[in-house]
Enzyme design. Structure first.
Site, PDB file in Angstrom:
ATOM      1  N   THR A  43       0.832  -1.204   0.000  1.00  0.00           N
ATOM      2  CA  THR A  43       0.000   0.000   0.000  1.00  0.00           C
ATOM      3  C   THR A  43       0.864   1.251   0.000  1.00  0.00           C
ATOM      4  O   THR A  43       0.614   2.208  -0.740  1.00  0.00           O
ATOM      5  CB  THR A  43      -0.910   0.008   1.235  1.00  0.00           C
ATOM      6  OG1 THR A  43      -1.663  -1.206   1.274  1.00  0.00           O
ATOM      7  CG2 THR A  43      -1.870   1.185   1.187  1.00  0.00           C
ATOM      8  N   THR A  44       1.916   1.245   0.841  1.00  0.00           N
ATOM      9  CA  THR A  44       2.804   2.401   0.939  1.00  0.00           C
ATOM     10  C   THR A  44       3.557   2.636  -0.364  1.00  0.00           C
ATOM     11  O   THR A  44       3.964   3.766  -0.652  1.00  0.00           O
ATOM     12  CB  THR A  44       3.794   2.204   2.096  1.00  0.00           C
ATOM     13  OG1 THR A  44       3.072   1.787   3.263  1.00  0.00           O
ATOM     14  CG2 THR A  44       4.541   3.479   2.418  1.00  0.00           C
ATOM     15  N   TYR A 106     -13.063  -4.534  -2.221  1.00  0.00           N
ATOM     16  CA  TYR A 106     -14.231  -4.188  -3.038  1.00  0.00           C
ATOM     17  C   TYR A 106     -15.170  -5.360  -3.292  1.00  0.00           C
ATOM     18  O   TYR A 106     -16.380  -5.232  -3.150  1.00  0.00           O
ATOM     19  CB  TYR A 106     -13.822  -3.542  -4.381  1.00  0.00           C
ATOM     20  CG  TYR A 106     -15.002  -2.939  -5.104  1.00  0.00           C
ATOM     21  CD1 TYR A 106     -15.533  -1.716  -4.684  1.00  0.00           C
ATOM     22  CD2 TYR A 106     -15.624  -3.598  -6.151  1.00  0.00           C
ATOM     23  CE1 TYR A 106     -16.649  -1.176  -5.311  1.00  0.00           C
ATOM     24  CE2 TYR A 106     -16.740  -3.059  -6.784  1.00  0.00           C
ATOM     25  CZ  TYR A 106     -17.240  -1.847  -6.359  1.00  0.00           C
ATOM     26  OH  TYR A 106     -18.344  -1.327  -6.978  1.00  0.00           O
ATOM     27  N   TYR A 132      -2.347 -10.447   4.284  1.00  0.00           N
ATOM     28  CA  TYR A 132      -2.408  -9.042   4.699  1.00  0.00           C
ATOM     29  C   TYR A 132      -3.858  -8.731   5.036  1.00  0.00           C
ATOM     30  O   TYR A 132      -4.696  -8.599   4.152  1.00  0.00           O
ATOM     31  CB  TYR A 132      -1.882  -8.158   3.575  1.00  0.00           C
ATOM     32  CG  TYR A 132      -1.812  -6.675   3.877  1.00  0.00           C
ATOM     33  CD1 TYR A 132      -1.999  -6.159   5.155  1.00  0.00           C
ATOM     34  CD2 TYR A 132      -1.533  -5.769   2.855  1.00  0.00           C
ATOM     35  CE1 TYR A 132      -1.918  -4.806   5.409  1.00  0.00           C
ATOM     36  CE2 TYR A 132      -1.444  -4.407   3.099  1.00  0.00           C
ATOM     37  CZ  TYR A 132      -1.647  -3.940   4.373  1.00  0.00           C
ATOM     38  OH  TYR A 132      -1.566  -2.593   4.624  1.00  0.00           O
ATOM     39  N   ARG A 137      -9.001  -0.784   4.819  1.00  0.00           N
ATOM     40  CA  ARG A 137      -8.865  -0.494   3.391  1.00  0.00           C
ATOM     41  C   ARG A 137      -9.632  -1.481   2.513  1.00  0.00           C
ATOM     42  O   ARG A 137     -10.066  -1.115   1.420  1.00  0.00           O
ATOM     43  CB  ARG A 137      -7.384  -0.487   2.981  1.00  0.00           C
ATOM     44  CG  ARG A 137      -6.631   0.767   3.414  1.00  0.00           C
ATOM     45  CD  ARG A 137      -5.240   0.782   2.793  1.00  0.00           C
ATOM     46  NE  ARG A 137      -4.449   1.918   3.220  1.00  0.00           N
ATOM     47  CZ  ARG A 137      -4.239   3.018   2.496  1.00  0.00           C
ATOM     48  NH1 ARG A 137      -4.804   3.146   1.308  1.00  0.00           N
ATOM     49  NH2 ARG A 137      -3.474   3.992   2.949  1.00  0.00           N
ATOM     50  N   LYS A 160       0.189 -10.170   8.147  1.00  0.00           N
ATOM     51  CA  LYS A 160       0.385  -8.767   8.499  1.00  0.00           C
ATOM     52  C   LYS A 160      -0.964  -8.292   9.016  1.00  0.00           C
ATOM     53  O   LYS A 160      -1.934  -8.201   8.260  1.00  0.00           O
ATOM     54  CB  LYS A 160       0.821  -7.926   7.290  1.00  0.00           C
ATOM     55  CG  LYS A 160       0.936  -6.432   7.624  1.00  0.00           C
ATOM     56  CD  LYS A 160       1.269  -5.592   6.410  1.00  0.00           C
ATOM     57  CE  LYS A 160       1.300  -4.106   6.774  1.00  0.00           C
ATOM     58  NZ  LYS A 160       1.562  -3.239   5.597  1.00  0.00           N
ATOM     59  N   ILE A 202       5.588  -4.596   9.874  1.00  0.00           N
ATOM     60  CA  ILE A 202       5.783  -4.048   8.531  1.00  0.00           C
ATOM     61  C   ILE A 202       5.398  -2.581   8.626  1.00  0.00           C
ATOM     62  O   ILE A 202       4.228  -2.234   8.767  1.00  0.00           O
ATOM     63  CB  ILE A 202       4.964  -4.810   7.481  1.00  0.00           C
ATOM     64  CG1 ILE A 202       5.462  -6.260   7.391  1.00  0.00           C
ATOM     65  CG2 ILE A 202       5.084  -4.119   6.114  1.00  0.00           C
ATOM     66  CD1 ILE A 202       4.724  -7.114   6.370  1.00  0.00           C
TER      67      ILE A 202
END
Length: 291
Positions: A43-44, A106, A132, A137, A160, A202
């Site tokens: 994401t980052t 989604y 993850y 999100r 994560k 992380i």
């Protein structure tokens, strides 16, 4: 398998694409500063706005510069199972050590859909897979029951956990066992996560404070709680500042202050406002990262 301070890498951009030189220099700096693992295309790293060729290239660049010094855990998730398989196959071919795969956003699959998604990826590749789980999100939350089912598969090795639920790591440890790798996805609660049975973090903050983050985890591992607490308190204002606006805008600004990369982000993200930039600067001064 994975432990300590692992950085969720930013992806530096130029006007025309990925800044490959800046990215590789940044990865090398991270490793020299003590970071114990690197995650490209998370994401980052703005993976949602990387083209597939860019995504694959970033993983290749990361593996090339890491040179086996630390594990490369490539972000290869998608809300399309076939796309996630394709990206994970590429990461394996590129030489990544593991894949970080986000729960499908989604689509809102059921728990059975989550299980089948990860099982299909697992069966298609030979890489270790880290789940993850980030409900904030992706909307969905993988249950401990589903995670326990997946942990029975030989290459599902950890999670994560970005739920910020500090009951979760202990409950997961008791259900699945201490060998299942648990990595925090929330910088502000990383030390509490360790105390609840976690193995590492992380981190977004490690992009700009890699040495401090690594030293904090080392202090925990060595039982030096006084040192761990001192670093934790030093970093807390920075954790807060880096999430005043949508990440990675603030942390890219922090990297720019260190002279490590440009702070460009891709739409629909925009650069942070002046108030956020001021808080990032002040937090970095407080942590001793800049004057």
């Amino acid at each position: 398998m994975f432990k300590g301070s692992i950085v969720a890498l930013v992806t530096p951009f130029t006007e025309s694409g990925v800044d490959e030189k800046a990215f590789q220099g940044f990865v090398d700096w991270q490793i020299r500063e003590g970071t114990q693992g690197v995650v490209p295309c998370g994401t980052t790293g703005e993976s949602p706005t990387l083209s597939h060729p860019e995504h694959e290239r970033v993983v290749e660049l990361c593996v090339e510069v890491a040179k086996g010094r630390v594990p490369v855990i490539a972000g290869t998730g998608s809300n399309s199972t076939e796309e996630a398989i394709s990206l994970t196959r590429h990461a394996q071919k590129a030489g990544a050590d593991a894949a970080l795969i986000v729960t499908p956003y989604y689509n809102k699959p059921t728990q059975e859909g989550l299980y089948q998604h990860y099982r299909a990826i697992h069966d298609a590749v030979d890489l270790p897979i880290v789940i993850y789980n980030i409900p904030g999100r992706s909307v969905i939350d993988m249950s401990i029951d589903t995670m326990a089912r997946l942990a029975e598969l030989p290459r599902i090795v950890g999670v994560k956990d970005a739920t910020a639920d500090l009951v979760r790591p202990l409950a997961t440890r008791l259900r699945i066992g201490p060998e299942f790798c648990q990595l925090s996805g929330e910088d502000a609660t990383a030390t509490a996560f360790l105390a609840q049975g976690g193995h590492g973090c992380i981190s977004v903050t490690a992009n700009v404070a890699p040495r401090l983050c690594a030293e904090m985890h080392a202090a925990w591992a060595e039982g030096d709680l006084k040192r761990m607490e001192a670093i934790r308190d030093l970093l807390m204002p920075l954790h807060r500042a880096l999430f005043l606006e949508t990440s990675p805008g603030p942390v890219k600004y922090g990297a720019k202050l260190l002279g490590l990369s440009d702070d460009r982000v891709r739409l629909p993200l925009v650069p942070p406002g002046e108030a956020t930039r001021t808080e990032v600067r002040e937090a970095m001064v407080f942590a001793g990262l800049i004057n």
